[in-house]
Enzyme design. Structure first.
Site, PDB file in Angstrom:
ATOM      1  N   LYS A   1       0.824  -1.217   0.000  1.00 17.21           N
ATOM      2  CA  LYS A   1       0.000   0.000   0.000  1.00 17.21           C
ATOM      3  C   LYS A   1       0.854   1.261   0.000  1.00 17.21           C
ATOM      4  O   LYS A   1       0.636   2.186  -0.779  1.00 17.21           O
ATOM      5  CB  LYS A   1      -0.937  -0.006   1.221  1.00 17.21           C
TER       6      LYS A   1
ATOM      7  N   CYS B   1      -3.615  11.012   1.164  1.00 13.78           N
ATOM      8  CA  CYS B   1      -2.737   9.843   1.003  1.00 13.78           C
ATOM      9  C   CYS B   1      -1.379  10.106   0.366  1.00 13.78           C
ATOM     10  O   CYS B   1      -0.356   9.818   0.981  1.00 13.78           O
ATOM     11  CB  CYS B   1      -3.487   8.785   0.203  1.00 13.78           C
TER      12      CYS B   1
HETATM   13  N1  NAD Z   1      -9.166   9.231   1.258  1.00 10.64           N
HETATM   14  C1  NAD Z   1      -8.655   8.349   0.421  1.00 10.64           C
HETATM   15  O1  NAD Z   1      -8.733   8.530  -0.787  1.00 10.64           O
HETATM   16  C2  NAD Z   1      -7.973   7.079   0.910  1.00 10.64           C
HETATM   17  C3  NAD Z   1      -7.644   6.088  -0.018  1.00 10.64           C
HETATM   18  C4  NAD Z   1      -7.052   4.921   0.399  1.00 10.64           C
HETATM   19  C5  NAD Z   1      -6.706   4.781   1.746  1.00 10.64           C
HETATM   20  N2  NAD Z   1      -7.007   5.763   2.624  1.00 10.64           N
HETATM   21  C6  NAD Z   1      -6.625   5.571   4.030  1.00 10.64           C
HETATM   22  O2  NAD Z   1      -7.812   5.243   4.754  1.00 10.64           O
HETATM   23  C7  NAD Z   1      -7.751   5.818   6.065  1.00 10.64           C
HETATM   24  C8  NAD Z   1      -8.957   6.710   6.279  1.00 10.64           C
HETATM   25  O3  NAD Z   1      -8.894   7.779   5.351  1.00 10.64           O
HETATM   26  P1  NAD Z   1     -10.155   8.700   5.076  1.00 10.64           P
HETATM   27  O4  NAD Z   1      -9.820   9.512   3.889  1.00 10.64           O
HETATM   28  O5  NAD Z   1     -11.409   7.906   5.076  1.00 10.64           O
HETATM   29  O6  NAD Z   1     -10.104   9.614   6.383  1.00 10.64           O
HETATM   30  P2  NAD Z   1     -11.308  10.507   6.935  1.00 10.64           P
HETATM   31  O7  NAD Z   1     -10.670  11.542   7.799  1.00 10.64           O
HETATM   32  O8  NAD Z   1     -12.190  10.940   5.812  1.00 10.64           O
HETATM   33  O9  NAD Z   1     -12.134   9.481   7.819  1.00 10.64           O
HETATM   34  C9  NAD Z   1     -11.725   9.034   9.063  1.00 10.64           C
HETATM   35  C10 NAD Z   1     -12.936   9.089   9.977  1.00 10.64           C
HETATM   36  O10 NAD Z   1     -12.617   8.440  11.192  1.00 10.64           O
HETATM   37  C11 NAD Z   1     -13.212   9.172  12.262  1.00 10.64           C
HETATM   38  N3  NAD Z   1     -12.522   8.824  13.486  1.00 10.64           N
HETATM   39  C12 NAD Z   1     -11.333   9.273  13.939  1.00 10.64           C
HETATM   40  N4  NAD Z   1     -11.024   8.700  15.111  1.00 10.64           N
HETATM   41  C13 NAD Z   1     -12.039   7.854  15.407  1.00 10.64           C
HETATM   42  C14 NAD Z   1     -12.302   6.984  16.486  1.00 10.64           C
HETATM   43  N5  NAD Z   1     -11.440   6.865  17.499  1.00 10.64           N
HETATM   44  N6  NAD Z   1     -13.441   6.282  16.475  1.00 10.64           N
HETATM   45  C15 NAD Z   1     -14.332   6.394  15.457  1.00 10.64           C
HETATM   46  N7  NAD Z   1     -14.141   7.219  14.414  1.00 10.64           N
HETATM   47  C16 NAD Z   1     -13.002   7.942  14.381  1.00 10.64           C
HETATM   48  C17 NAD Z   1     -13.032  10.611  11.832  1.00 10.64           C
HETATM   49  O11 NAD Z   1     -13.904  11.464  12.519  1.00 10.64           O
HETATM   50  C18 NAD Z   1     -13.327  10.527  10.331  1.00 10.64           C
HETATM   51  O12 NAD Z   1     -14.687  10.732  10.041  1.00 10.64           O
HETATM   52  C19 NAD Z   1      -6.414   6.531   6.145  1.00 10.64           C
HETATM   53  O13 NAD Z   1      -5.454   5.685   6.714  1.00 10.64           O
HETATM   54  C20 NAD Z   1      -6.055   6.783   4.704  1.00 10.64           C
HETATM   55  O14 NAD Z   1      -4.670   6.905   4.510  1.00 10.64           O
HETATM   56  C21 NAD Z   1      -7.643   6.910   2.256  1.00 10.64           C
END
Ligand code: NAD
Length: 440
Positions: free
Chosen positions: A222, A276
């Site tokens: 990843k 990311c």
């Molecule tokens: N955004 C992308 O395009 C993408 C793509 C692939 C991988 N990722 C990975 O996926 C993961 C999430 O990314 P994202 O873009 O969805 O982030 P995001 O910030 O949109 O979502 C994360 C969510 O988790 C919630 N959260 C935080 N702490 C929490 C807790 N203790 N309990 C419950 N909820 C909690 C936040 O309030 C938020 O709504 C990251 O590791 C990122 O690197 C993201």
């Protein structure tokens, strides 16, 4: 329920699921598993987000084909319910963790959200549940951080009281549902049997390869795939700067380079943003920190890509200078504040660096973005009287821009195009002078 029983429950969809963190990744995942027939609890710490989701309204504002409809549908079926309360997770057989994993100003991973989710989950973790991290983490994090913390907080032991794996997401905003169902995934389990059980689960939403691996391989794949992209974009940006210096056109050069076998030159542009790509190379690099390995390409690529918004300012300064206008006190229309076209995601937006630099130089940026409520509204009204415009994001609205109208509201006919959205012919016809990244 042992792993083979859990696998049966997954196959017949009686396994109860939870998704922790309902952001860009977690929300569509939760909705897709609910659509596939599973009972899913979503846990989220933002009250407003929980309220919206339970009302069947997507909190993601960008153009996300199918997501709003899917969410409305699964909320009606009662198969998806969002909550802020971890207590109800004690009957969940499979728990996916999808919280944010940023890096700090020193490029060190910040796992506060991940730690907090595990600490809240541990005490309520059901006997023999399967925990899958979907967030992106540095190589070694499952073994060195997640596993010991989960064992400590749950009082259970790996493969005796719970199972653990990582299956990183590959989605991109704007294509969340499509990416989720059509892109292959790596299912990294702490044991081969765990990987196979994870594959049995993902098979219900993913119509592409599901590759079994160990956890560190999944973590490496990843972070390496995103570091690869960052390095490739940096290379394209560096070629763009060379083209500017020697009077070339990087867009033509790229087209012809890519005719050579096994060449896939990426797109240069005004910078790299999002949650990311700017941080995953640092997560990959972090894995090697303690081993004292000197890494050169990854930091260099980051530096090149981070410099591109400042390069946009340089192009703007040159354009203004040619028109006899100093940048001090110039009003500059800035088109796009999200990091990606037709998205509302502003995380690590290159525009933020550009705007900060414009303020440093004493200019007055006037920001427009149709997807960000703070900056939306009629573009021409907003930028009326600006001295020049800088196009930072290839939103559809900017692709279809009426250049004649644009020229009519500007004081100087200057368009600095950071995304190669407009060409010289269209700009000339409108009486605009266009300055593009990568064109000398
Ligand atoms: N955004 C992308 O395009 C993408 C793509 C692939 C991988 N990722 C990975 O996926 C993961 C999430 O990314 P994202 O873009 O969805 O982030 P995001 O910030 O949109 O979502 C994360 C969510 O988790 C919630 N959260 C935080 N702490 C929490 C807790 N203790 N309990 C419950 N909820 C909690 C936040 O309030 C938020 O709504 C990251 O590791 C990122 O690197 C993201």
């Amino acid at each position: 329920m042992k792993l083979n029983e859990l696998r049966d429950a997954i196959e017949n969809k009686t396994a109860r699921l939870a998704v922790i963190g309902l952001g860009y990744v977690g929300l569509p995942v939760a909705a897709m598993f609910a659509e596939a027939g599973y009972n899913v609890t979503g846990v989220e710490i933002l009250a407003e987000r929980v309220k919206k989701i339970n009302a069947g309204i997507s909190p993601i504002e960008g153009n996300e084909p199918g997501l709003a409809e899917l969410l409305a549908r699964v909320i009606k079926t009662d198969r998806l319910r969002a909550t802020m309360d971890y207590a109800g997770l004690d009957d969940r057989d499979v728990l996916l963790i999808d919280v944010e994993t940023p890096v700090d100003d020193n490029n060190v991973p910040r796992y506060d959200a991940l730690r907090s989710a595990i600490k809240s989950l541990g005490p309520v973790l059901k006997e023999d549940a399967l925990v899958i991290i979907e967030s992106t983490v540095a190589p070694g994090t499952i073994k060195d951080l997640v596993l010991p913390l989960l064992e400590e907080c749950s009082g259970k032991k790996l493969n005796q009281g719970f199972y653990l794996g990582i299956c990183p997401e590959r989605v991109m905003p704007g294509k969340l549902l499509k990416n989720l169902s059509t892109l292959s995934r790596v299912a990294g389990g702490m044991t081969p049997e765990t990987s196979e059980t994870m594959i049995a689960l993902y098979r219900h939403i993913v119509k592409a390869d599901l590759d079994a691996a160990d956890c560190v391989t999944a973590e490496l794949v990843k972070t390496a795939e995103n570091a690869y992209r960052d390095v490739q974009i940096a290379f394209a940006n560096e070629v763009a700067l060379i083209c500017e210096a020697v009077g070339g056109d990087v867009w033509k050069v790229r087209e012809l380079v890519n005719k050579s076998p096994m060449r896939q030159m990426h797109l240069p542009g005004a910078g790299v943003g999002g949650h990311c790509i700017p941080k995953d190379p640092w997560l990959l690099a972090y894995g090697a920190k303690s081993k004292n390995i000197s890494l050169r390409i990854i930091p260099a690529a980051r530096a090149v890509n981070n410099s591109m918004p400042l390069h946009m300012v340089k192009l703007l300064e040159e354009a203004l200078a040619q028109a006899g206008k100093p940048v001090l006190d110039a009003r500059i229309g800035v088109l796009g504040y999200a990091y990606l076209e037709d998205s509302d995601d502003t995380r690590n937006s290159p525009t933020r660096s550009l705007v900060a630099r414009l303020y440093e130089l004493g200019a007055q940026p006037v920001i427009h973005d149709p997807w960000i409520p703070e900056y939306d509204g009629d573009l021409f009204e907003r930028i009326k009287g600006c001295d020049a415009v800088v196009l930072m994001v290839a939103h559809s609205e900017y692709r279809n821009l009426d250049l004649k109208k644009l020229k009519s509201v500007l004081r100087l006919p200057i368009l600095v195009d950071g995304r190669h959205v407009h060409d010289d012919i269209g700009a000339n016809e409108a009486g605009l002078k266009i300055y593009s990244v990568g064109k000398g």
